[in-house]
Motif scaffolding. Structure first.
Motif, PDB file in Angstrom:
ATOM      1  N   UNK A 139      72.369   2.646  36.752  1.00  0.00           N
ATOM      2  CA  UNK A 139      73.282   1.933  37.650  1.00  0.00           C
ATOM      3  C   UNK A 139      73.828   2.882  38.720  1.00  0.00           C
ATOM      4  N   UNK A 140      74.149   4.094  38.315  1.00  0.00           N
ATOM      5  CA  UNK A 140      74.631   5.077  39.285  1.00  0.00           C
ATOM      6  C   UNK A 140      73.538   5.425  40.289  1.00  0.00           C
ATOM      7  N   UNK A 141      72.310   5.527  39.812  1.00  0.00           N
ATOM      8  CA  UNK A 141      71.198   5.819  40.717  1.00  0.00           C
ATOM      9  C   UNK A 141      71.004   4.697  41.727  1.00  0.00           C
ATOM     10  N   UNK A 142      71.171   3.435  41.271  1.00  0.00           N
ATOM     11  CA  UNK A 142      71.042   2.318  42.192  1.00  0.00           C
ATOM     12  C   UNK A 142      72.142   2.353  43.255  1.00  0.00           C
ATOM     13  N   UNK A 143      73.353   2.688  42.820  1.00  0.00           N
ATOM     14  CA  UNK A 143      74.461   2.790  43.775  1.00  0.00           C
ATOM     15  C   UNK A 143      74.190   3.902  44.787  1.00  0.00           C
ATOM     16  N   UNK A 144      73.740   5.041  44.288  1.00  0.00           N
ATOM     17  CA  UNK A 144      73.431   6.155  45.185  1.00  0.00           C
ATOM     18  C   UNK A 144      72.281   5.802  46.131  1.00  0.00           C
ATOM     19  N   UNK A 145      71.340   4.998  45.640  1.00  0.00           N
ATOM     20  CA  UNK A 145      70.218   4.580  46.476  1.00  0.00           C
ATOM     21  C   UNK A 145      70.706   3.711  47.633  1.00  0.00           C
ATOM     22  N   UNK A 146      71.606   2.749  47.340  1.00  0.00           N
ATOM     23  CA  UNK A 146      72.154   1.891  48.386  1.00  0.00           C
ATOM     24  C   UNK A 146      72.929   2.714  49.407  1.00  0.00           C
ATOM     25  N   UNK A 147      73.748   3.639  48.900  1.00  0.00           N
ATOM     26  CA  UNK A 147      74.523   4.491  49.812  1.00  0.00           C
ATOM     27  C   UNK A 147      73.609   5.365  50.669  1.00  0.00           C
ATOM     28  N   UNK A 188      66.821  -1.657  63.038  1.00  0.00           N
ATOM     29  CA  UNK A 188      65.844  -2.642  62.570  1.00  0.00           C
ATOM     30  C   UNK A 188      64.558  -1.958  62.141  1.00  0.00           C
ATOM     31  N   UNK A 189      64.088  -0.998  62.937  1.00  0.00           N
ATOM     32  CA  UNK A 189      62.862  -0.270  62.589  1.00  0.00           C
ATOM     33  C   UNK A 189      63.019   0.447  61.241  1.00  0.00           C
ATOM     34  N   UNK A 190      64.177   1.061  61.021  1.00  0.00           N
ATOM     35  CA  UNK A 190      64.408   1.752  59.739  1.00  0.00           C
ATOM     36  C   UNK A 190      64.436   0.763  58.569  1.00  0.00           C
ATOM     37  N   UNK A 191      65.082  -0.382  58.761  1.00  0.00           N
ATOM     38  CA  UNK A 191      65.151  -1.375  57.688  1.00  0.00           C
ATOM     39  C   UNK A 191      63.757  -1.873  57.330  1.00  0.00           C
ATOM     40  N   UNK A 192      62.924  -2.136  58.361  1.00  0.00           N
ATOM     41  CA  UNK A 192      61.543  -2.568  58.099  1.00  0.00           C
ATOM     42  C   UNK A 192      60.779  -1.481  57.352  1.00  0.00           C
ATOM     43  N   UNK A 193      60.989  -0.240  57.748  1.00  0.00           N
ATOM     44  CA  UNK A 193      60.299   0.888  57.096  1.00  0.00           C
ATOM     45  C   UNK A 193      60.719   1.009  55.627  1.00  0.00           C
ATOM     46  N   UNK A 194      62.031   0.945  55.366  1.00  0.00           N
ATOM     47  CA  UNK A 194      62.513   1.045  53.983  1.00  0.00           C
ATOM     48  C   UNK A 194      62.034  -0.139  53.138  1.00  0.00           C
ATOM     49  N   UNK A 195      61.987  -1.333  53.766  1.00  0.00           N
ATOM     50  CA  UNK A 195      61.531  -2.520  53.019  1.00  0.00           C
ATOM     51  C   UNK A 195      60.073  -2.379  52.606  1.00  0.00           C
ATOM     52  N   UNK A 196      59.242  -1.863  53.525  1.00  0.00           N
ATOM     53  CA  UNK A 196      57.837  -1.673  53.182  1.00  0.00           C
ATOM     54  C   UNK A 196      57.640  -0.588  52.114  1.00  0.00           C
ATOM     55  N   UNK A 197      58.543   0.359  52.080  1.00  0.00           N
ATOM     56  CA  UNK A 197      58.479   1.392  51.048  1.00  0.00           C
ATOM     57  C   UNK A 197      58.976   0.888  49.687  1.00  0.00           C
ATOM     58  N   UNK A 226      62.220   0.120  48.909  1.00  0.00           N
ATOM     59  CA  UNK A 226      63.538   0.618  48.549  1.00  0.00           C
ATOM     60  C   UNK A 226      64.531  -0.501  48.252  1.00  0.00           C
ATOM     61  N   UNK A 227      64.272  -1.713  48.729  1.00  0.00           N
ATOM     62  CA  UNK A 227      65.212  -2.817  48.525  1.00  0.00           C
ATOM     63  C   UNK A 227      64.912  -3.627  47.266  1.00  0.00           C
ATOM     64  N   UNK A 228      63.875  -3.245  46.477  1.00  0.00           N
ATOM     65  CA  UNK A 228      63.530  -3.979  45.260  1.00  0.00           C
ATOM     66  C   UNK A 228      64.432  -3.556  44.134  1.00  0.00           C
TER      67      UNK A 228
END
Length: 372
Positions: A294-302, A359-368, A370-372
């Protein structure tokens, strides 16, 4: 599944003898209970119960060799009672000391004319703690003496069997009666482990649904209680083994056959207990892993948020320096300064570029992923 028991570790404080105290000193605790003495007499055809005020002339009351007797003593606050055992019944003072010092581990000892044994009676208290009471046995050829600290016990089933006269309990002697009482105590451990097993299941369900800090505390207290139970079951198993190996005439071969069954129960209890300890340890490890994840997920979002705003902050920082291309007072041109400072629609262009970068960064992170 109900809520797990709120465990509290009950610590019983024993009064230990002073260093150098004479061996065999009979200690009477001022807080101990006044003895309640019941005399059960039984044979194949008869069963009687008599409440005794004291043990004076107990040898005469148990003199009939065709009858077996059980002297059930609950409460130890009587120096006179132990004097009878010492003077009239010739019980060794070391045995009497072990009876009154109620902190001993389960054991079996042979003496001339009698056997001495100790068991530990366990009960789950109302507050979830573990009550640990010593039960002592003195076995002679036709009389069994039992000593308990408290009035409550788990031995009523044996008393009922004696009253009903079913099975071998009336005809197999004091050795079998002592086995029946010990086996009843051992069987009560199964009830305790069954209750704790349900609590472990409830804790595990809570752990998988919505873990909080109470999961770790409850599991740790349960694990401590399991360790306390282990300190009882292990010597109880050794005691049963000692009875099986004894050459005392007071323990018949028929009784030893039943002792083997009680010994097997101790082995089974040990297996159950070790499994539950492992589950408790696993629950604690799982809780810590869940909290860590859970802490890792929080750190990931941050980290994602920080990664998006770092270039935006960089752009805002650059254009916040206000190094103009032309001095607004003198009109002097300053080469190398910011030509965009007075650019028309520069504010809108900068916001557009910053939004595009985000927007470009969000698309890049989504393809990687990171949002799953």
């Amino acid at each position: 599944m109900g809520k797990p028991t709120r465990f509290k570790q009950k610590k019983k404080h024993y009064v230990l003898p002073e260093p150098g105290t004479t061996p065999g000193f009979v200690y009477i605790d001022a807080n101990s209970l006044t003895p309640k003495i019941s005399l059960y007499s039984f044979n194949t055809d008869d069963f009687k119960v008599v409440e005794l005020a004291n043990l004076k002339n107990i040898s005469e009351k148990t003199a009939d060799k065709s009858t077996f007797y059980w002297v059930d003593i609950r409460g130890l606050n009587s120096a006179e009672m132990f004097t009878v055992f010492s003077d009239e019944l010739k019980i060794h003072k070391l045995v009497l000391e072990d009876i009154t010092r109620t902190y001993h581990r389960p054991k079996f000892e042979e003496y001339e004319g009698y056997n001495f044994a100790i068991s530990r009676m366990l009960n789950i208290a109302e507050d979830g703690g573990l009550d640990n009471e010593q039960v002592s046995f003195i076995q002679t050829k036709n009389v069994l003496y039992t000593f308990q600290e408290n009035y409550e016990d788990c031995l009523d089933a044996v008393r009922k069997r004696l009253k009903d006269g079913k099975g071998n309990i009336r005809i197999s002697g004091t050795g079998y009666l002592m086995y029946a009482l010990m086996d009843m105590i051992v069987d009560s451990y199964f009830s305790i482990l069954s209750k704790w097993s349900e609590d472990l299941d409830a804790i595990e369900d809570k752990l998988l649904a919505r873990p909080d800090r109470s999961v770790m505390y409850e599991t740790q207290m349960l694990k401590r209680n399991l360790i306390s139970l282990r300190r009882v079951i292990w010597p109880e198993r050794d005691k049963m083994n000692d009875i099986l190996r004894t050459e005392s005439d007071l323990i018949t071969d028929q009784t030893k056959m039943f002792i083997k069954d009680a010994y097997d129960h101790c082995i089974q209890l040990m297996d159950m207990l070790e499994s539950m300890k492992e589950i408790a340890s696993t629950n604690i490890d799982m809780y810590l892993s869940i909290i860590s994840n859970r802490m890792n997920e929080i750190m990931k979002v941050l980290t994602i948020i920080s990664s998006i705003f770092i270039p935006l902050t960089f752009i805002a920082g650059i254009y916040g320096m206000n190094f103009a291309k032309q001095d607004p007072v003198t009109g002097k041109i300053m080469p190398g300064n910011m030509p965009e400072l007075y650019q028309e629609h520069g504010y809108e262009y900068t916001l557009f570029v910053m939004a595009l970068i985000a927007v470009v960064q969000i698309i890049f992170f989504w393809r990687k992923g990171w949002f799953k």
